[in-house]
Design a protein around this motif. Sequence first.
Motif, PDB file in Angstrom:
ATOM      1  N   LYS A   8     107.456   3.900  54.132  1.00  0.00           N
ATOM      2  CA  LYS A   8     107.757   3.562  55.532  1.00  0.00           C
ATOM      3  C   LYS A   8     107.534   2.071  55.797  1.00  0.00           C
ATOM      4  CE  LYS A   8     106.879   5.313  60.203  1.00  0.00           C
ATOM      5  NZ  LYS A   8     108.219   4.942  60.619  1.00  0.00           N
ATOM      6  N   GLN A   9     106.445   1.527  55.262  1.00  0.00           N
ATOM      7  CA  GLN A   9     106.162   0.090  55.435  1.00  0.00           C
ATOM      8  C   GLN A   9     107.272  -0.754  54.814  1.00  0.00           C
ATOM      9  OE1 GLN A   9     102.351  -0.442  53.587  1.00  0.00           O
ATOM     10  NE2 GLN A   9     101.197   0.172  55.411  1.00  0.00           N
ATOM     11  N   LEU A  10     107.726  -0.355  53.634  1.00  0.00           N
ATOM     12  CA  LEU A  10     108.794  -1.093  52.957  1.00  0.00           C
ATOM     13  C   LEU A  10     110.106  -0.993  53.733  1.00  0.00           C
ATOM     14  CD1 LEU A  10     107.965  -0.204  49.259  1.00  0.00           C
ATOM     15  CD2 LEU A  10     107.825  -2.467  50.297  1.00  0.00           C
ATOM     16  N   GLU A  11     110.385   0.197  54.276  1.00  0.00           N
ATOM     17  CA  GLU A  11     111.595   0.369  55.101  1.00  0.00           C
ATOM     18  C   GLU A  11     111.569  -0.578  56.289  1.00  0.00           C
ATOM     19  OE1 GLU A  11     113.570   4.773  55.084  1.00  0.00           O
ATOM     20  OE2 GLU A  11     111.732   4.544  56.201  1.00  0.00           O
ATOM     21  N   GLU A  12     110.400  -0.659  56.944  1.00  0.00           N
ATOM     22  CA  GLU A  12     110.259  -1.531  58.114  1.00  0.00           C
ATOM     23  C   GLU A  12     110.380  -3.003  57.720  1.00  0.00           C
ATOM     24  OE1 GLU A  12     106.543  -0.237  59.806  1.00  0.00           O
ATOM     25  OE2 GLU A  12     107.427   1.647  60.503  1.00  0.00           O
ATOM     26  N   LYS A  13     109.800  -3.352  56.577  1.00  0.00           N
ATOM     27  CA  LYS A  13     109.875  -4.739  56.101  1.00  0.00           C
ATOM     28  C   LYS A  13     111.319  -5.110  55.783  1.00  0.00           C
ATOM     29  CE  LYS A  13     107.811  -8.023  52.894  1.00  0.00           C
ATOM     30  NZ  LYS A  13     106.925  -8.222  51.752  1.00  0.00           N
ATOM     31  N   ILE A  14     112.059  -4.197  55.149  1.00  0.00           N
ATOM     32  CA  ILE A  14     113.467  -4.448  54.822  1.00  0.00           C
ATOM     33  C   ILE A  14     114.278  -4.627  56.104  1.00  0.00           C
ATOM     34  CG2 ILE A  14     115.575  -3.381  53.881  1.00  0.00           C
ATOM     35  CD1 ILE A  14     113.743  -2.259  51.614  1.00  0.00           C
ATOM     36  N   ALA A  15     114.016  -3.789  57.093  1.00  0.00           N
ATOM     37  CA  ALA A  15     114.728  -3.899  58.370  1.00  0.00           C
ATOM     38  C   ALA A  15     114.448  -5.258  59.020  1.00  0.00           C
ATOM     39  CB  ALA A  15     114.325  -2.760  59.310  1.00  0.00           C
ATOM     40  N   GLU A  16     113.187  -5.675  58.994  1.00  0.00           N
ATOM     41  CA  GLU A  16     112.795  -6.959  59.584  1.00  0.00           C
ATOM     42  C   GLU A  16     113.431  -8.127  58.821  1.00  0.00           C
ATOM     43  OE1 GLU A  16     111.423  -9.874  61.868  1.00  0.00           O
ATOM     44  OE2 GLU A  16     111.313  -7.744  62.386  1.00  0.00           O
ATOM     45  N   LEU A  17     113.377  -8.077  57.493  1.00  0.00           N
ATOM     46  CA  LEU A  17     113.971  -9.140  56.675  1.00  0.00           C
ATOM     47  C   LEU A  17     115.488  -9.195  56.861  1.00  0.00           C
ATOM     48  CD1 LEU A  17     111.901  -8.699  53.390  1.00  0.00           C
ATOM     49  CD2 LEU A  17     111.881 -10.707  54.877  1.00  0.00           C
TER      50      LEU A  17
END
Length: 75
Positions: A8-17
């Motif tokens: 979930k953290q990686l998904e959010e980071k990808i969305a932000e990036l």
Amino acid sequence: AKQKNLFKQLEEKIAELTRKKNQLELDLASPEVYGDKTKFLQTETAYKANADDLKKTNAEYEIVFEKLVELEDKA
């Protein structure tokens, strides 16, 4: 649960990036930025750093995704 949280953290980071990448692309295309060499170089540097970060995060995401699939197959 640890893998799911990381996923979930990686998904959010990808969305932000990705949002940041889209904004930087717009900035690079803006006359205000490409007309100013300093601003352009700063924006281009930020864009490249963001692209590298996005690439690394995507690779990490795929590894975590595979581990999650393995765990679910075992369950």
